[in-house]
Scaffold this motif. Structure first.
Motif, mmCIF file in Angstrom:
data_model
loop_
_atom_site.group_PDB
_atom_site.id
_atom_site.type_symbol
_atom_site.label_atom_id
_atom_site.label_comp_id
_atom_site.label_asym_id
_atom_site.label_seq_id
_atom_site.Cartn_x
_atom_site.Cartn_y
_atom_site.Cartn_z
ATOM 1 N N UNK A 99 -3.697 14.379 6.574
ATOM 2 C CA UNK A 99 -2.790 15.523 6.629
ATOM 3 C C UNK A 99 -3.483 16.693 7.306
ATOM 4 N N UNK A 100 -2.745 17.403 8.163
ATOM 5 C CA UNK A 100 -3.289 18.557 8.848
ATOM 6 C C UNK A 100 -3.967 18.248 10.165
ATOM 7 N N UNK A 101 -4.003 16.995 10.572
ATOM 8 C CA UNK A 101 -4.686 16.610 11.801
ATOM 9 C C UNK A 101 -3.853 16.894 13.044
ATOM 10 N N UNK A 102 -2.511 17.100 12.859
ATOM 11 C CA UNK A 102 -1.674 17.445 14.003
ATOM 12 C C UNK A 102 -0.586 16.445 14.337
ATOM 13 N N UNK A 103 -0.303 15.530 13.440
ATOM 14 C CA UNK A 103 0.705 14.499 13.731
ATOM 15 C C UNK A 103 2.089 15.108 13.953
ATOM 16 N N UNK A 104 2.504 15.984 13.052
ATOM 17 C CA UNK A 104 3.821 16.616 13.206
ATOM 18 C C UNK A 104 3.867 17.510 14.438
ATOM 19 N N UNK A 105 2.743 18.134 14.772
ATOM 20 C CA UNK A 105 2.704 18.975 15.972
ATOM 21 C C UNK A 105 2.970 18.153 17.229
ATOM 22 N N UNK A 106 2.478 16.915 17.260
ATOM 23 C CA UNK A 106 2.743 16.051 18.409
ATOM 24 C C UNK A 106 4.235 15.783 18.535
ATOM 25 N N UNK A 107 4.895 15.458 17.426
ATOM 26 C CA UNK A 107 6.338 15.228 17.473
ATOM 27 C C UNK A 107 7.069 16.474 17.954
ATOM 28 N N UNK A 108 6.647 17.640 17.473
ATOM 29 C CA UNK A 108 7.322 18.891 17.839
ATOM 30 C C UNK A 108 7.115 19.229 19.311
ATOM 31 N N UNK A 109 5.973 18.862 19.879
ATOM 32 C CA UNK A 109 5.761 19.090 21.303
ATOM 33 C C UNK A 109 6.639 18.160 22.137
ATOM 34 N N UNK A 110 6.782 16.927 21.696
ATOM 35 C CA UNK A 110 7.643 15.988 22.424
ATOM 36 C C UNK A 110 9.097 16.448 22.369
ATOM 37 N N UNK A 111 9.520 16.974 21.235
ATOM 38 C CA UNK A 111 10.906 17.421 21.066
ATOM 39 C C UNK A 111 11.161 18.776 21.722
ATOM 40 N N UNK A 112 10.100 19.485 22.044
ATOM 41 C CA UNK A 112 10.250 20.790 22.686
ATOM 42 C C UNK A 112 10.269 21.965 21.737
ATOM 43 N N UNK A 113 10.001 21.732 20.447
ATOM 44 C CA UNK A 113 9.918 22.843 19.498
ATOM 45 C C UNK A 113 8.626 23.635 19.678
ATOM 46 N N UNK A 114 7.543 22.946 20.033
ATOM 47 C CA UNK A 114 6.274 23.585 20.351
ATOM 48 C C UNK A 114 6.007 23.407 21.844
ATOM 49 N N UNK A 115 5.469 24.434 22.465
ATOM 50 C CA UNK A 115 5.006 24.313 23.836
ATOM 51 C C UNK A 115 3.570 23.794 23.847
ATOM 52 N N UNK A 116 3.233 23.005 24.846
ATOM 53 C CA UNK A 116 1.860 22.547 24.999
ATOM 54 C C UNK A 116 1.047 23.624 25.709
ATOM 55 N N UNK A 117 -0.252 23.617 25.476
ATOM 56 C CA UNK A 117 -1.146 24.523 26.197
ATOM 57 C C UNK A 117 -1.733 23.859 27.433
ATOM 58 N N UNK A 118 -1.808 22.542 27.410
ATOM 59 C CA UNK A 118 -2.288 21.787 28.565
ATOM 60 C C UNK A 118 -1.587 20.426 28.561
ATOM 61 N N UNK A 119 -1.567 19.798 29.721
ATOM 62 C CA UNK A 119 -1.105 18.418 29.814
ATOM 63 C C UNK A 119 0.388 18.274 30.051
ATOM 64 N N UNK A 120 0.831 17.015 30.054
ATOM 65 C CA UNK A 120 2.216 16.663 30.331
ATOM 66 C C UNK A 120 2.803 15.843 29.184
ATOM 67 N N UNK A 121 4.086 16.072 28.920
ATOM 68 C CA UNK A 121 4.852 15.302 27.939
ATOM 69 C C UNK A 121 6.072 14.769 28.686
ATOM 70 N N UNK A 122 5.960 13.557 29.189
ATOM 71 C CA UNK A 122 6.966 13.015 30.100
ATOM 72 C C UNK A 122 7.898 12.058 29.345
ATOM 73 N N UNK A 123 9.191 12.324 29.455
ATOM 74 C CA UNK A 123 10.208 11.444 28.882
ATOM 75 C C UNK A 123 10.989 10.782 30.009
ATOM 76 N N UNK A 124 11.334 9.524 29.799
ATOM 77 C CA UNK A 124 12.219 8.831 30.731
ATOM 78 C C UNK A 124 13.657 9.054 30.264
ATOM 79 N N UNK A 125 14.437 9.750 31.034
ATOM 80 C CA UNK A 125 15.814 10.077 30.682
ATOM 81 C C UNK A 125 16.782 9.262 31.539
#
Length: 236
Positions: free
Chosen positions: A47-73
């Motif tokens: 707990x606290x390692x950042x698992x939920x933060x990863x989901x929130x970045x993919x969903x667009x609730x959190x912005x990333x500071x670096x890198x790409x989050x690419x979805x196939x639409x």
């Protein structure tokens, strides 16, 4: 080999502590993995390692500071890290659904109407959306006498079942699950496992967090250890 639906490339996230002089708290860095169509990848780590933060970045609730989050639409590849608010709203409608740990309920709106609204947002017409809502609520063992009542009056487990129904109301090709079975009894955990595996067979790419080891073992195609993206690991 199935094509990747989720593709994270060297993603980093930091939180700024504004009440502590703007100190930056590094959460993770170098997050790189893919999730293919028909897979159910499970994020693991304490707990606290950042698992939920990863989901929130993919969903667009959190912005990333670096890198790409690419979805196939349905219209091609979209980098959520640089997408506009309009693009994120669109991709949530037709590509990606998210079951969080908490239900965002509209006051005085009944459970069936809430799930039907999620189905309509995903493209179903009025009649099909209402029928889809009824099927999901029935399958998740929510008593019909509760369908017209607002979920704010429900128990934690009942609210979570409505939350799950909303997430599964459309036919999205990407599904994010943050502890969907945490407050459910054994019978309803079994239903959620069935729903997840049905979506996998339909080609949906699923990324989830499951602290229930039995559920995790029954749905996971593979695990992603988030501890390797923790700042201290990256610096070692």
């Amino acid at each position: 080999m199935a094509e990747p639906m989720i593709d994270l490339r060297d993603v980093a996230k930091r939180f700024t502590m504004h009440l502590m002089g703007g100190i930056e708290l590094p959460v993770m860095s170098g997050v790189t993995f893919t999730v293919a169509a028909g897979a159910c990848a499970v994020l693991t780590g304490p707990s606290g390692i950042g698992k939920s933060s990863i989901l929130k970045m993919i969903y667009g609730n959190y912005r990333t500071d670096e890198g790409q989050v690419v979805l196939r639409t349905s219209t091609g590849l979209l980098d959520i890290a640089t997408a506009s608010p309009r693009e994120i709203i669109s991709v949530r409608r037709d590509t990606i659904a998210y079951v969080s740990q908490f239900l965002s309920a509209i006051p005085r709106v009944g459970a069936r109407d809430l799930v039907a609204a999620a189905a309509r947002d995903a493209g179903l017409n009025e009649a099909d959306a209402s029928e889809r809502a009824a099927q999901l609520l029935s399958r998740l063992n929510l008593p019909e006498r509760l369908w017209t009542l607002p979920p704010a009056t429900f128990s934690g487990g009942e609210r979570q079942r409505v939350n799950i129904a909303c997430g599964f109301a459309g036919e999205h090709s990407v599904l994010l699950l943050d502890e969907p079975t945490a407050s459910l009894d054994a019978a309803n955990r079994d239903v959620v496992v069935e729903l997840i595996n049905e979506r996998r067979r339909s080609g949906c790419a699923i990324l989830g967090i499951f602290h229930d080891t039995d559920v995790r073992d029954r749905v996971a195609s593979h695990h992603i250890d988030v501890t390797r993206f923790a700042p201290q690991t990256a610096a070692a």
